[in-house]
Structures are given as structure tokens and as C-alpha cells.
Design a protein around this motif. Structure first.
Motif, PDB file in Angstrom:
ATOM      1  N   GLY A 268       0.811  -1.212   0.000  1.00 38.49           N
ATOM      2  CA  GLY A 268       0.000   0.000   0.000  1.00 38.49           C
ATOM      3  C   GLY A 268       0.843   1.261   0.000  1.00 38.49           C
ATOM      4  O   GLY A 268       0.559   2.219  -0.727  1.00 38.49           O
ATOM      5  N   GLU A 269       1.901   1.268   0.799  1.00 39.44           N
ATOM      6  CA  GLU A 269       2.788   2.431   0.845  1.00 39.44           C
ATOM      7  C   GLU A 269       3.466   2.674  -0.502  1.00 39.44           C
ATOM      8  O   GLU A 269       3.602   3.824  -0.942  1.00 39.44           O
ATOM      9  CB  GLU A 269       3.846   2.230   1.941  1.00 39.44           C
ATOM     10  N   GLU A 270       3.882   1.590  -1.154  1.00 38.57           N
ATOM     11  CA  GLU A 270       4.528   1.736  -2.454  1.00 38.57           C
ATOM     12  C   GLU A 270       3.550   2.259  -3.503  1.00 38.57           C
ATOM     13  O   GLU A 270       3.913   3.098  -4.343  1.00 38.57           O
ATOM     14  CB  GLU A 270       5.130   0.400  -2.906  1.00 38.57           C
ATOM     15  N   LEU A 271       2.315   1.795  -3.476  1.00 35.18           N
ATOM     16  CA  LEU A 271       1.318   2.294  -4.419  1.00 35.18           C
ATOM     17  C   LEU A 271       1.002   3.760  -4.172  1.00 35.18           C
ATOM     18  O   LEU A 271       0.846   4.543  -5.118  1.00 35.18           O
ATOM     19  CB  LEU A 271       0.043   1.456  -4.333  1.00 35.18           C
ATOM     20  N   ILE A 389      12.480  -6.567   0.412  1.00 31.55           N
ATOM     21  CA  ILE A 389      11.895  -5.284   0.049  1.00 31.55           C
ATOM     22  C   ILE A 389      12.041  -4.965  -1.436  1.00 31.55           C
ATOM     23  O   ILE A 389      11.152  -4.361  -2.056  1.00 31.55           O
ATOM     24  CB  ILE A 389      12.495  -4.138   0.909  1.00 31.55           C
ATOM     25  N   PHE A 390      13.139  -5.383  -2.061  1.00 28.58           N
ATOM     26  CA  PHE A 390      13.298  -5.103  -3.495  1.00 28.58           C
ATOM     27  C   PHE A 390      12.268  -5.874  -4.311  1.00 28.58           C
ATOM     28  O   PHE A 390      11.740  -5.373  -5.304  1.00 28.58           O
ATOM     29  CB  PHE A 390      14.720  -5.433  -3.943  1.00 28.58           C
ATOM     30  N   LYS A 391      11.979  -7.086  -3.879  1.00 27.93           N
ATOM     31  CA  LYS A 391      10.961  -7.901  -4.534  1.00 27.93           C
ATOM     32  C   LYS A 391       9.579  -7.260  -4.372  1.00 27.93           C
ATOM     33  O   LYS A 391       8.773  -7.229  -5.315  1.00 27.93           O
ATOM     34  CB  LYS A 391      10.989  -9.298  -3.908  1.00 27.93           C
ATOM     35  N   VAL A 392       9.314  -6.732  -3.189  1.00 26.45           N
ATOM     36  CA  VAL A 392       8.045  -6.055  -2.916  1.00 26.45           C
ATOM     37  C   VAL A 392       7.903  -4.808  -3.769  1.00 26.45           C
ATOM     38  O   VAL A 392       6.857  -4.556  -4.377  1.00 26.45           O
ATOM     39  CB  VAL A 392       7.929  -5.708  -1.421  1.00 26.45           C
ATOM     40  N   LYS A 393       8.949  -4.006  -3.824  1.00 21.45           N
ATOM     41  CA  LYS A 393       8.913  -2.768  -4.615  1.00 21.45           C
ATOM     42  C   LYS A 393       8.692  -3.060  -6.096  1.00 21.45           C
ATOM     43  O   LYS A 393       7.928  -2.344  -6.782  1.00 21.45           O
ATOM     44  CB  LYS A 393      10.217  -1.988  -4.422  1.00 21.45           C
ATOM     45  N   ALA A 394       9.361  -4.092  -6.622  1.00 20.96           N
ATOM     46  CA  ALA A 394       9.216  -4.432  -8.039  1.00 20.96           C
ATOM     47  C   ALA A 394       7.783  -4.858  -8.349  1.00 20.96           C
ATOM     48  O   ALA A 394       7.208  -4.462  -9.369  1.00 20.96           O
ATOM     49  CB  ALA A 394      10.199  -5.536  -8.425  1.00 20.96           C
ATOM     50  N   ALA A 395       7.200  -5.658  -7.451  1.00 16.57           N
ATOM     51  CA  ALA A 395       5.827  -6.114  -7.664  1.00 16.57           C
ATOM     52  C   ALA A 395       4.846  -4.947  -7.599  1.00 16.57           C
ATOM     53  O   ALA A 395       3.920  -4.842  -8.418  1.00 16.57           O
ATOM     54  CB  ALA A 395       5.459  -7.174  -6.632  1.00 16.57           C
ATOM     55  N   ALA A 396       5.033  -4.048  -6.633  1.00 16.63           N
ATOM     56  CA  ALA A 396       4.138  -2.901  -6.497  1.00 16.63           C
ATOM     57  C   ALA A 396       4.227  -1.988  -7.705  1.00 16.63           C
ATOM     58  O   ALA A 396       3.201  -1.501  -8.216  1.00 16.63           O
ATOM     59  CB  ALA A 396       4.474  -2.129  -5.220  1.00 16.63           C
ATOM     60  N   ALA A 397       5.433  -1.752  -8.199  1.00 12.85           N
ATOM     61  CA  ALA A 397       5.606  -0.881  -9.365  1.00 12.85           C
ATOM     62  C   ALA A 397       4.955  -1.489 -10.594  1.00 12.85           C
ATOM     63  O   ALA A 397       4.322  -0.787 -11.395  1.00 12.85           O
ATOM     64  CB  ALA A 397       7.096  -0.640  -9.610  1.00 12.85           C
ATOM     65  N   TYR A 398       5.103  -2.794 -10.756  1.00 11.06           N
ATOM     66  CA  TYR A 398       4.509  -3.457 -11.909  1.00 11.06           C
ATOM     67  C   TYR A 398       2.976  -3.419 -11.828  1.00 11.06           C
ATOM     68  O   TYR A 398       2.286  -3.132 -12.817  1.00 11.06           O
ATOM     69  CB  TYR A 398       5.008  -4.902 -11.980  1.00 11.06           C
ATOM     70  N   PHE A 399       2.428  -3.694 -10.647  1.00 10.26           N
ATOM     71  CA  PHE A 399       0.991  -3.610 -10.457  1.00 10.26           C
ATOM     72  C   PHE A 399       0.502  -2.197 -10.749  1.00 10.26           C
ATOM     73  O   PHE A 399      -0.538  -2.010 -11.405  1.00 10.26           O
ATOM     74  CB  PHE A 399       0.635  -4.009  -9.024  1.00 10.26           C
ATOM     75  N   ALA A 400       1.239  -1.183 -10.282  1.00 12.16           N
ATOM     76  CA  ALA A 400       0.846   0.213 -10.523  1.00 12.16           C
ATOM     77  C   ALA A 400       0.804   0.519 -12.020  1.00 12.16           C
ATOM     78  O   ALA A 400      -0.120   1.181 -12.498  1.00 12.16           O
ATOM     79  CB  ALA A 400       1.835   1.151  -9.828  1.00 12.16           C
ATOM     80  N   ASP A 401       1.803   0.037 -12.761  1.00  8.57           N
ATOM     81  CA  ASP A 401       1.811   0.245 -14.209  1.00  8.57           C
ATOM     82  C   ASP A 401       0.564  -0.350 -14.851  1.00  8.57           C
ATOM     83  O   ASP A 401      -0.080   0.271 -15.706  1.00  8.57           O
ATOM     84  CB  ASP A 401       3.041  -0.417 -14.833  1.00  8.57           C
ATOM     85  N   LYS A 402       0.223  -1.561 -14.443  1.00  4.79           N
ATOM     86  CA  LYS A 402      -0.889  -2.272 -15.079  1.00  4.79           C
ATOM     87  C   LYS A 402      -2.244  -1.678 -14.716  1.00  4.79           C
ATOM     88  O   LYS A 402      -3.147  -1.649 -15.548  1.00  4.79           O
ATOM     89  CB  LYS A 402      -0.852  -3.750 -14.683  1.00  4.79           C
ATOM     90  N   VAL A 403      -2.399  -1.226 -13.492  1.00  2.00           N
ATOM     91  CA  VAL A 403      -3.715  -0.751 -13.068  1.00  2.00           C
ATOM     92  C   VAL A 403      -3.956   0.706 -13.491  1.00  2.00           C
ATOM     93  O   VAL A 403      -5.102   1.139 -13.643  1.00  2.00           O
ATOM     94  CB  VAL A 403      -3.878  -0.894 -11.537  1.00  2.00           C
ATOM     95  N   ARG A 404      -2.878   1.434 -13.712  1.00  2.00           N
ATOM     96  CA  ARG A 404      -3.035   2.871 -13.947  1.00  2.00           C
ATOM     97  C   ARG A 404      -3.097   3.239 -15.422  1.00  2.00           C
ATOM     98  O   ARG A 404      -3.663   4.266 -15.781  1.00  2.00           O
ATOM     99  CB  ARG A 404      -1.892   3.620 -13.274  1.00  2.00           C
ATOM    100  N   TYR A 405      -2.508   2.455 -16.278  1.00  2.00           N
ATOM    101  CA  TYR A 405      -2.374   2.880 -17.664  1.00  2.00           C
ATOM    102  C   TYR A 405      -3.257   2.048 -18.575  1.00  2.00           C
ATOM    103  O   TYR A 405      -3.460   0.885 -18.361  1.00  2.00           O
ATOM    104  CB  TYR A 405      -0.918   2.779 -18.114  1.00  2.00           C
TER     105      TYR A 405
END
Length: 405
Positions: A268-271, A389-405
Motif C-alpha cells: 500500500g505504501e509503495e502504491l 523489500i526489493f521484490k516487494v517494490k518491483a511487484a508494487a511498481a509493476y501492479f501500478a503500471d498495469k492498473v493505472r495505464y
């Protein structure tokens, strides 16, 4: 070879076939653009597809003494650009290969070249050729991790490899040679959508790097060399990269020991850092009807579960069972969870999301669409999520790309 500026030559290959490419067929064909800069030091920038490697090397060698080649710049390792590197390097025995550090082992393995042939260039590093100067700018994930672009300062020429390209086979090469009623905008935007859009969070950082350089020509590796209206084409990339929508996400979880709860909060924080609203909900605390209403209203859903004897604990599974009765088609979804010994629950969650007809993110899909091999879905972390944490950040960034664009 064809001279496009004084002492600068296009040395590529126009491929007018119906070209297989990224599981598509390029009906208009394409080109593989390579460039030779002649100065006190001579430089070849990129090559052509591997299937034309021998033809390219023989033709280039018939017009230019390859023993006088000082450098070979590889902006991007994919074999449609680096494909002739092996054959050229073996004849250009005095040439040093310049690329990003991460590209070196890939190119060594692909073309059986020794480490002594390579030199890594730093971001923003410059190299004097005599009368001219090259500047190297790292542009990771456009569209693979090792990518860079090369700028010829005195001429204002930006050698961009895949960036700003078009898939068109046209021997005219230069955009300025087209008639006034011929537009390449559809091909330009189509290429962006196919290749660059999955990586759009990296587009603006690239544009920020080249802003103010004074780009008079964009020497791409596919299709037309953009020798006019360069600011407009750069602007089209900026406009496309900034087309985003306001989205709401729900992060639903259950947790036994607290690790999955912390993982949910970290996601949630990363998103939130990307500007996406994320509501984190404990499935064992909030009423089922309220949770289902929020899921129905959300653009994207992340669901996390702890594993208990290879299964899901608590109220979460009962909520997931309701998803297939709802209209959730096309919503972006992903599964996650912390585990200690086995970690099957995240996979069980993923099955429920798929049954509901949602657009479920997977590691395989990430590799297929972006080439990123650091993205894991379902996201499974062992015990404390802070240790991954790097694995978490990568997953959050990828999810953000997919849900936002």
C-alpha cells in the motif's frame, strides 16, 4: 553506405518482408539501422539483425577498412540490433566495444567474445572522437534493463536504438524525404504502444535526460531517421507517457503471525508513492458485504493470504468464493503472501482471482510483456517482508503500471 551528415553514414539493412516480431507480423516490414561515424576515431553505432550479420559485415568491410574501426557502440543487446557484433568484432580487431556494464556478460555469451574487447561506459560519460564528442546516457528498461542512448554533441544527433522508432521498410530512410501528405504518426504511436508503453514509467526519466540537449536528428534503429520535427516526436512520447487515470485499489489480506499484514501495508505504501489510492483491509475484521462493495468499486485488487497447512486461514476464502458471482471482468488483480514452510495460499488466491475473470498478474506475463525478470506474481516472501523489500517494490511498481495505464 549512405551519408546522412558530413562524415556520418547509415549502414543498415531495410527488411521489406512480412517480418515476424514479438509474436506479431510487421506487415510494412522494418529496417535495422546502423551508423558509422568517421573522425580521428571511427565508431560504429549498433549493427543489424543476426540473420543479416554476414551480409552486413561483408558489405561494410567492402566500403570501409574494419581494421580502422576504433569503437563499436552497442546501445541495446537484443539480436535485431547487436546481431552482427560477433562477425564485425572478429574483423575489426582493434575496436573496443562500448556498452553499459550490465550488457557485457550478455554480449560475451551471445557472441563468444572475450572480456578484453569490452569497456563499460558510465551514465553521462563522454568520449572524444577528435572533432566530435559522444555522450552516453543510460535509459534502463526502454525496453530492456541494459539499454542506453548515445548523443553526438556537435551534430545534435541522438542515436536511440529502439526508442522513437517505427516499423516501416522504406529506402528513403529520412523523414524529411517524405511528401507533405505522408504522415508517420500512426506508425510512430503504434510502435510506442507495442514496445515502450509497457515500460512507460521509465519514459519520462529518459525524456528528462535528453531535455535541453538540442536534438536536431533522432537516429533510430528501426524505420525512419527523424531529421525534422524532433521536438514534436519527443513531445508525443511525453504526452503518451503522461496519460494516466485516477485509480482506486483495494489490498485485502488475512494474516496469522503479522508478516502478511506488514506485506500488505508495504504494498500500500509503495502504491501511494505512485499516486494510487490504496485501501488496506483485514478480511478478518471488516464485514464481508462492505469488503465486496469496495472490491466491486476498485480498479485493481491485491489479495494476500498466510498459509496454514497448505491452505488459507480465516474468513478470506469465503470472501474469495463470492468473487466469481460478481462482475469483476478485466479488473487488474494480483496475489501475495508471506510464508514460513510452504506458501501455497498465494497460489490458491491466484486461482480464485482467475476464476472471477480478472486480469491476474503473473511472473510469466511480466517476462512476456516487459522482459523484467525481477517481478514475481504471486508475490511470495519468506517470513518478514522487509527482508525481501526489493521484490516487494518491483511487484508494487509493476501492479501500478498495469492498473493505472
Amino acid at each position: 553506405m549512405r551519408e546522412i551528415r558530413d562524415g556520418i553514414y547509415w549502414t543498415g539493412k531495410v527488411d521489406d518482408r512480412r517480418v515476424p516480431f514479438h509474436r506479431l507480423i510487421l506487415e510494412k516490414g522494418t529496417s535495422y539501422n546502423s551508423y558509422l561515424i568517421m573522425d580521428e576515431k571511427n565508431v560504429l553505432i549498433d549493427t543489424v539483425d543476426f540473420m543479416f550479420g554476414k551480409e552486413f559485415t561483408d558489405r561494410l568491410g567492402s566500403e570501409f577498412d574494419l581494421l580502422k574501426l576504433d569503437y563499436i557502440v552497442i546501445n541495446h543487446t537484443e539480436p535485431d540490433h547487436s546481431g552482427a557484433l560477433g562477425s564485425v568484432a572478429r574483423k575489426a580487431k582493434n575496436a573496443t566495444i562500448l556498452c553499459t556494464e550490465i550488457a557485457i556478460p550478455e554480449l560475451m555469451e551471445m557472441y563468444k567474445l572475450g572480456i578484453e574487447r569490452f569497456r563499460a561506459v558510465d551514465d553521462n560519460e563522454t568520449l572524444s572522437l577528435g572533432k566530435r564528442t559522444l555522450r552516453f546516457l543510460h535509459t534502463p528498461y526502454l525496453h530492456t534493463e541494459e539499454t542506453m542512448v548515445t548523443y553526438l554533441e556537435e551534430e545534435g544527433i541522438l542515436f536511440t536504438c529502439d526508442i522513437f522508432s517505427t516499423h516501416v521498410a522504406d529506402t528513403r530512410l529520412l523523414a524529411s524525404e517524405l511528401s507533405d501528405d505522408e504522415s508517420i504518426d500512426a506508425d510512430f504511436i503504434g510502435y510506442y504502444s507495442l514496445i515502450m508503453d509497457p515500460h512507460r514509467r521509465y519514459v519520462n526519466p529518459m525524456l528528462d535526460k535528453i531535455e535541453g540537449l538540442g536534438v536536431s536528428m533522432i537516429a533510430t534503429s528501426h524505420g525512419y531517421v527523424l531529421d525534422k520535427d524532433t521536438d514534436r516526436y519527443i513531445g508525443l512520447y511525453r504526452e503518451s507517457a503522461e496519460k494516466v487515470k485516477d485509480v482506486r485499489t483495494v489490498i485485502l489480506f488475512n494474516s496469522m503471525g503479522g508478516n502478511t499484514k506488514r506485506l500488505a501495508r508495504l504494498l500500500g505504501e509503495e502504491l501511494e508513492k505512485t499516486g494510487i489510492r490504496a485501501e488496506v483491509i483485514d478480511a478478518n475484521v471488516r464485514p464481508k458485504e462492505e469488503i465486496l462493495a469496495k472490491v466491486a468499486d476498485a480498479d485493481g485488487i491485491l489479495v494476500g493470504a498466510s498459509t496454514k497447512y497448505a491452505d488459507i486461514s480465516g474468513n478470506l476464502e469465503g470472501i474469495l468464493a463470492e468473487f466469481k458471482e460478481m462482475d469483476l471482468q478485466g479488473k487488474v488483480a494480483g496475489a501475495f503472501g508471506s510464508y514460513g514452510w510452504s506458501g501455497e495460499a498465494a497460489h490458491v488466491v491466484q486461482d480464485y482471482l482467475k476464476e472471477a475473470g480478472m486480469k491476474v498478474l503473473t511472473t510469466e506475463e511480466a517476462v512476456r510483456t516487459t522482459g523484467m525478470d525481477d517481478v514475481s506474481f504471486p508475490l511470495r516472501v519468506r517470513f518478514k517482508p522487509e527482508d525481501s523489500i526489493f521484490k516487494v517494490k518491483a511487484a508494487a511498481a509493476y501492479f501500478a503500471d498495469k492498473v493505472r495505464y
